[in-house]
Design an enzyme around this catalytic site. Structure first.
Site, PDB file in Angstrom:
ATOM      1  N   ASN A 136       0.822  -1.210   0.000  1.00 29.57           N
ATOM      2  CA  ASN A 136       0.000   0.000   0.000  1.00 29.57           C
ATOM      3  C   ASN A 136       0.856   1.259   0.000  1.00 29.57           C
ATOM      4  O   ASN A 136       0.588   2.218  -0.732  1.00 29.57           O
ATOM      5  CB  ASN A 136      -0.932   0.000   1.218  1.00 29.57           C
ATOM      6  CG  ASN A 136      -2.219  -0.765   0.972  1.00 29.57           C
ATOM      7  OD1 ASN A 136      -2.630  -0.971  -0.161  1.00 29.57           O
ATOM      8  ND2 ASN A 136      -2.853  -1.197   2.037  1.00 29.57           N
ATOM      9  N   ASP A 179      -5.408  -3.148  -3.355  1.00 33.03           N
ATOM     10  CA  ASP A 179      -6.735  -3.724  -3.589  1.00 33.03           C
ATOM     11  C   ASP A 179      -6.665  -4.846  -4.627  1.00 33.03           C
ATOM     12  O   ASP A 179      -7.363  -5.862  -4.510  1.00 33.03           O
ATOM     13  CB  ASP A 179      -7.702  -2.645  -4.064  1.00 33.03           C
ATOM     14  CG  ASP A 179      -8.099  -1.686  -2.946  1.00 33.03           C
ATOM     15  OD1 ASP A 179      -7.802  -1.983  -1.776  1.00 33.03           O
ATOM     16  OD2 ASP A 179      -8.710  -0.643  -3.257  1.00 33.03           O
ATOM     17  N   GLU A 233      -5.990  -7.058   5.532  1.00 31.04           N
ATOM     18  CA  GLU A 233      -5.383  -8.140   4.742  1.00 31.04           C
ATOM     19  C   GLU A 233      -5.564  -9.496   5.416  1.00 31.04           C
ATOM     20  O   GLU A 233      -4.847 -10.448   5.117  1.00 31.04           O
ATOM     21  CB  GLU A 233      -3.894  -7.866   4.522  1.00 31.04           C
ATOM     22  CG  GLU A 233      -3.034  -7.872   5.769  1.00 31.04           C
ATOM     23  CD  GLU A 233      -2.944  -6.526   6.463  1.00 31.04           C
ATOM     24  OE1 GLU A 233      -1.936  -6.290   7.140  1.00 31.04           O
ATOM     25  OE2 GLU A 233      -3.873  -5.703   6.327  1.00 31.04           O
TER      26      GLU A 233
END
Length: 217
Positions: free
Chosen positions: A103, A112, A138
């Site tokens: 991220n 994503d 996650e």
């Protein structure tokens, strides 16, 4: 009412007074069934909408797996069915390793995409009776009805290999997406919450041991 009477009414749009009751009866014969048919259809549409909303409230929009609420809702009857058949269950907690670096380094859209890929791998790899969900972030969970710890370990290792092979890492090259997995048994009178907590502790042990591995709690 005769055909002539009907033709007169349709032509002049005037109902003779002496035929008024007959025309009211005809109208009621037509309108009342139509009203109830429309009412029944509206009830069916409402039921379909409520079912769709309920499904959406239990589904993770990103991966298509069950969310935490949906996971628990689907797991409870699966556990009950396994126990009626004399079998136990195993619970897996799966967490992507170093997901924050994806991220932070490549942006949330890249993160994503990785989560969607992992969700697809899990959905395609499990059996129909298994219950899979994304609990948040996650972190994923898997309930294996009727499986012992040895069988669950085999499933965990297979998923770990599939994710590494099938889910591309945004860095490319030889960088792989890896999983750490914790496993716990759900037998006897144990609750789902207790089994998830035990699997979560095993997951943290896997992380502490260096990631990309399976630990049985």
């Amino acid at each position: 009412l005769t055909a002539f009477d009907t033709a007169v009414v349709l032509r002049y749009r005037v109902v003779p007074e002496n035929d008024m009751l007959d025309w009211i009866s005809v109208a009621l014969d037509v309108l009342v069934p139509t009203f109830f048919l429309l009412l029944i259809e509206s009830w069916r549409r409402r039921d379909r909408l409520e079912a769709q909303l309920a499904a959406l409230s239990e589904t993770d929009a990103l991966t298509g797996l069950a969310n935490r609420r949906g996971f628990v809702a689907r797991a409870m009857p699966a556990i009950a069915a396994a126990r009626r058949q004399g079998g136990d269950c195993a619970v897996l907690m799966l967490d992507l390793d170093r997901f924050k670096t994806i991220n932070d380094g490549f942006g949330h859209p890249a993160g994503d995409a990785v989560l969607r890929g992992v969700g697809t791998v899990i959905a395609q790899a499990v059996r129909e009776a298994d219950v899979a969900g994304r609990l948040g972030g996650e972190e994923f969970a898997l309930l294996l009805p009727g499986d012992d710890l040895a069988a669950a370990h085999g499933v965990a290792e297979r998923l770990r290999a599939l994710v590494a092979d099938a889910v591309p890492h945004p860095a490319g090259g030889g960088t792989r997406v890896t999983l750490s997995v914790g496993i716990a048994a759900l037998g006897g009178a144990a609750t789902l919450e207790a089994a998830l907590a035990a699997a979560d502790r095993a997951l943290y042990a896997a992380k502490a041991a260096g990631w990309d591995r399976v630990v049985i709690g």
